[in-house]
Scaffold this motif. Structure first.
Motif, PDB file in Angstrom:
ATOM      1  N   PHE A   4      43.518  39.519  46.354  1.00  0.00           N
ATOM      2  CA  PHE A   4      43.592  38.050  46.422  1.00  0.00           C
ATOM      3  C   PHE A   4      42.441  37.424  45.642  1.00  0.00           C
ATOM      4  CE2 PHE A   4      45.483  40.075  50.068  1.00  0.00           C
ATOM      5  CZ  PHE A   4      46.774  39.569  50.005  1.00  0.00           C
ATOM      6  N   PRO A   5      42.372  37.741  44.312  1.00  0.00           N
ATOM      7  CA  PRO A   5      41.209  37.332  43.526  1.00  0.00           C
ATOM      8  C   PRO A   5      41.052  35.811  43.433  1.00  0.00           C
ATOM      9  CG  PRO A   5      42.945  38.234  42.111  1.00  0.00           C
ATOM     10  CD  PRO A   5      43.354  38.488  43.519  1.00  0.00           C
ATOM     11  N   ASP A   6      42.175  35.071  43.417  1.00  0.00           N
ATOM     12  CA  ASP A   6      42.060  33.612  43.270  1.00  0.00           C
ATOM     13  C   ASP A   6      41.419  32.983  44.503  1.00  0.00           C
ATOM     14  OD1 ASP A   6      43.241  33.894  40.816  1.00  0.00           O
ATOM     15  OD2 ASP A   6      45.260  33.363  41.526  1.00  0.00           O
ATOM     16  N   ALA A   7      41.846  33.432  45.671  1.00  0.00           N
ATOM     17  CA  ALA A   7      41.287  32.889  46.918  1.00  0.00           C
ATOM     18  C   ALA A   7      39.807  33.238  47.017  1.00  0.00           C
ATOM     19  CB  ALA A   7      42.051  33.436  48.117  1.00  0.00           C
ATOM     20  N   VAL A   8      39.462  34.466  46.675  1.00  0.00           N
ATOM     21  CA  VAL A   8      38.064  34.885  46.760  1.00  0.00           C
ATOM     22  C   VAL A   8      37.226  34.099  45.753  1.00  0.00           C
ATOM     23  CG1 VAL A   8      36.472  36.829  46.423  1.00  0.00           C
ATOM     24  CG2 VAL A   8      38.626  37.184  47.653  1.00  0.00           C
ATOM     25  N   HIS A   9      37.783  33.892  44.563  1.00  0.00           N
ATOM     26  CA  HIS A   9      37.068  33.125  43.545  1.00  0.00           C
ATOM     27  C   HIS A   9      36.825  31.690  44.003  1.00  0.00           C
ATOM     28  CE1 HIS A   9      36.608  30.824  39.728  1.00  0.00           C
ATOM     29  NE2 HIS A   9      35.801  31.847  39.463  1.00  0.00           N
ATOM     30  N   ALA A  10      37.839  31.096  44.625  1.00  0.00           N
ATOM     31  CA  ALA A  10      37.691  29.723  45.126  1.00  0.00           C
ATOM     32  C   ALA A  10      36.597  29.655  46.194  1.00  0.00           C
ATOM     33  CB  ALA A  10      39.017  29.225  45.695  1.00  0.00           C
ATOM     34  N   ALA A  11      36.377  30.752  46.901  1.00  0.00           N
ATOM     35  CA  ALA A  11      35.400  30.756  47.997  1.00  0.00           C
ATOM     36  C   ALA A  11      33.980  31.028  47.505  1.00  0.00           C
ATOM     37  CB  ALA A  11      35.789  31.796  49.046  1.00  0.00           C
ATOM     38  N   GLY A  24      33.184  32.076  43.955  1.00  0.00           N
ATOM     39  CA  GLY A  24      32.976  32.048  42.511  1.00  0.00           C
ATOM     40  C   GLY A  24      32.950  33.421  41.860  1.00  0.00           C
ATOM     41  N   LEU A  25      33.387  34.441  42.594  1.00  0.00           N
ATOM     42  CA  LEU A  25      33.439  35.801  42.044  1.00  0.00           C
ATOM     43  C   LEU A  25      34.866  36.311  42.100  1.00  0.00           C
ATOM     44  CD1 LEU A  25      30.446  37.553  43.875  1.00  0.00           C
ATOM     45  CD2 LEU A  25      30.550  36.904  41.456  1.00  0.00           C
TER      46      LEU A  25
END
Ligand code: PLP
Length: 465
Positions: free
Chosen positions: A416-423, A425-426
């Motif tokens: 779930f890279p998009d959700a983690v990125h939104a949280a 920034g990685l």
């Protein structure tokens, strides 16, 4: 071991038939006719076993009388051989009494591998012994599909059809399914929600002719063998943290109630589990049930934790069956009401018994991102959005001092890279064995939410004996 249906009108079956049937004839779910138990001394002895050996020990009573009974130790050994962590399901400490049980070291990076790798082998053995074949039809909100496909691909005696809700699973999840090129694997993107997909599966099972003609079988957690495989890691984690001498609690991010129901089974088998905390996202039918005693379905809304975007928690039926003293008639009546009106209420006394073991908490997408951020700042760990929902639920319960709370890490954050990125920034990297996922060719068919068209598609492609 004999198995009975939660609706009381299907014949009792042995393990092999339950494995191949999935759903019972009367629309109910199969459960063992009694819960096998181990004494405290037997559990304590289990603490010295590795994961595969413990799995064989936990599963043995459920497969008594099966053609695979004598091979179970070799089968569990083979099932977990490809996992990428030596401990199979390692525990990571997040806080004094908060532990993360990492269930993402299997081939598709979610907890479903832990049961499905086993189920794929069980299918193979039982079908070979019988000289027969099956057609697996399944619905997925994201992770079941890829785990089932990995478990069934290239098996001679199995064709597998997996429906996912078009556009509602992450790119990683979709590609894990659609880039498998095996001839016996068929992916269908349905224009609808996960519940629509699950209903299509249920309707196909309800078609007696189709069911017998194609030997339909299920890999969703309506299949008892899935639950059985999941009991193992509850026992594993509890034993690592001091059971049977010490009590433990679990928090579980939940959709279909399958994972947490396996925990309930572990408790029935004699492990001292004092509490199950169920986490849901904005699709909070279970949390609302715990608050109101009424199970009321509403429309499914997409969230950052798509594998829990579900409004029908099928496995709750298994808990109800037990909580109502194994009264199949009562359960059947409630399920009919739910089908007709989208609602049923649980008897006040029964509800009290359920609340003694379970509680629930919900978390919206903003909260989910916040928890991912907090855990990352405090510990350096990156958790996936489903896991974050479970951690939030864990924080809300009061336990006796010193009781370990075990939060299930149900998926690898790289799914779930998009959700983690939104949280934070990685973008977490995929493990090495999955690199190249985005270079592979996808293969799937788009179909409307239409039973006749889906049935035709399956009929045309499933191989007969
Ligand atoms: C399937 C899934 C869930 C929900 O599990 P249930 O058994 O349906 O309750 C939670 N998290 C992840 C990552 C999943 O894949």
């Amino acid at each position: 071991m004999r198995y009975q249906s939660t609706r009381g009108r299907a014949p009792e079956l042995g393990f092999d038939d339950v494995l191949l049937a999935g759903l019972a004839d009367d629309g109910g779910l199969y459960v063992p006719s009694t819960w096998p138990t181990f004494s405290a001394a037997e559990w304590a002895d289990g603490a010295r076993l590795d994961y595969a050996a413990l799995a064989a020990r936990v599963i043995a009573p459920y497969v008594r009388g099966s053609v695979i009974e004598r091979d179970i130790a070799a089968i569990t050994r083979q099932a977990f051989a490809s996992f990428s962590h030596k401990a199979i399901a390692p525990l990571v400490q997040l806080d004094t009494n908060l532990w993360l049980l990492e269930l993402f070291h299997g081939p598709t990076l979610a907890f479903k591998d832990y049961a499905l790798q086993l189920v794929g082998l069980l299918f193979d053995r039982v079908l070979k012994a019988r000289g027969s074949r099956i057609t697996v039809v399944g619905a997925t909100s994201g992770d079941t599909g890829s785990a089932a496909i990995e478990a069934c691909k290239d098996r001679d005696a199995v064709d597998i059809f997996i429906m996912h809700p078009a556009g509602r699973v992450s790119d990683v999840q979709r590609r894990q399914m659609t880039t498998v090129q095996s001839a016996n694997v068929h992916n269908i993107a349905i224009a609808g929600t996960f519940d629509d997909c699950q209903n299509l599966v249920k309707e196909m099972f309800a078609d007696e002719r189709m069911r017998t003609e194609l030997n339909l079988s299920a890999v969703n957690s309506i299949n008892w063998a899935r639950i059985m495989g999941q009991v193992v890691y509850y026992a594993w984690a509890a034993l690592r943290l001091g059971a049977p001498q010490r009590q433990v609690a679990f928090s579980v991010p939940t959709g279909n109630f399958g994972n947490v129901f396996a925990g309930y089974v572990a408790k029935q088998m004699g492990l001292p589990i004092v509490k199950f905390v169920v986490g849901s996202n904005r699709n909070d039918i279970l949390t609302r049930y715990f608050e109101t005693r009424s199970m009321t379905a509403t429309a499914v809304a997409p969230s950052l934790s798509p594998s829990m975007d579900i409004q029908i928690s099928s496995n709750f039926e298994r808990l109800l069956f037990d909580a109502y003293g194994r009264d199949g008639k009562a359960v059947s009546g409630m399920m009919d009401r739910f089908k007709q009106s989208g609602q049923y209420a649980v008897d006040a006394k029964v509800h009290e018994r359920i609340l003694a073991m379970f509680s629930g908490a919900r978390l919206d997408d903003e909260g989910t991102k916040k928890v991912i951020g907090e855990i990352h700042t405090a510990t350096g760990q990156i958790v996936d959005p489903h896991t974050a929902v479970g951690i939030h639920a864990a924080r809300g319960v009061q336990l006796a001092p010193g009781t370990p709370m075990i939060a299930m890490a149900t998926a690898h954050p790289a799914k779930f890279p998009d959700a983690v990125h939104a949280a934070i920034g990685l973008r977490p990297a995929l493990p090495a064995h999955m690199a190249g996922l985005f270079d592979k060719t996808e293969r799937f068919t788009q179909l409307p939410n239409d039973l006749d068209q889906v049935k035709r598609f399956v009929r045309e492609r499933a191989r007969r004996i």
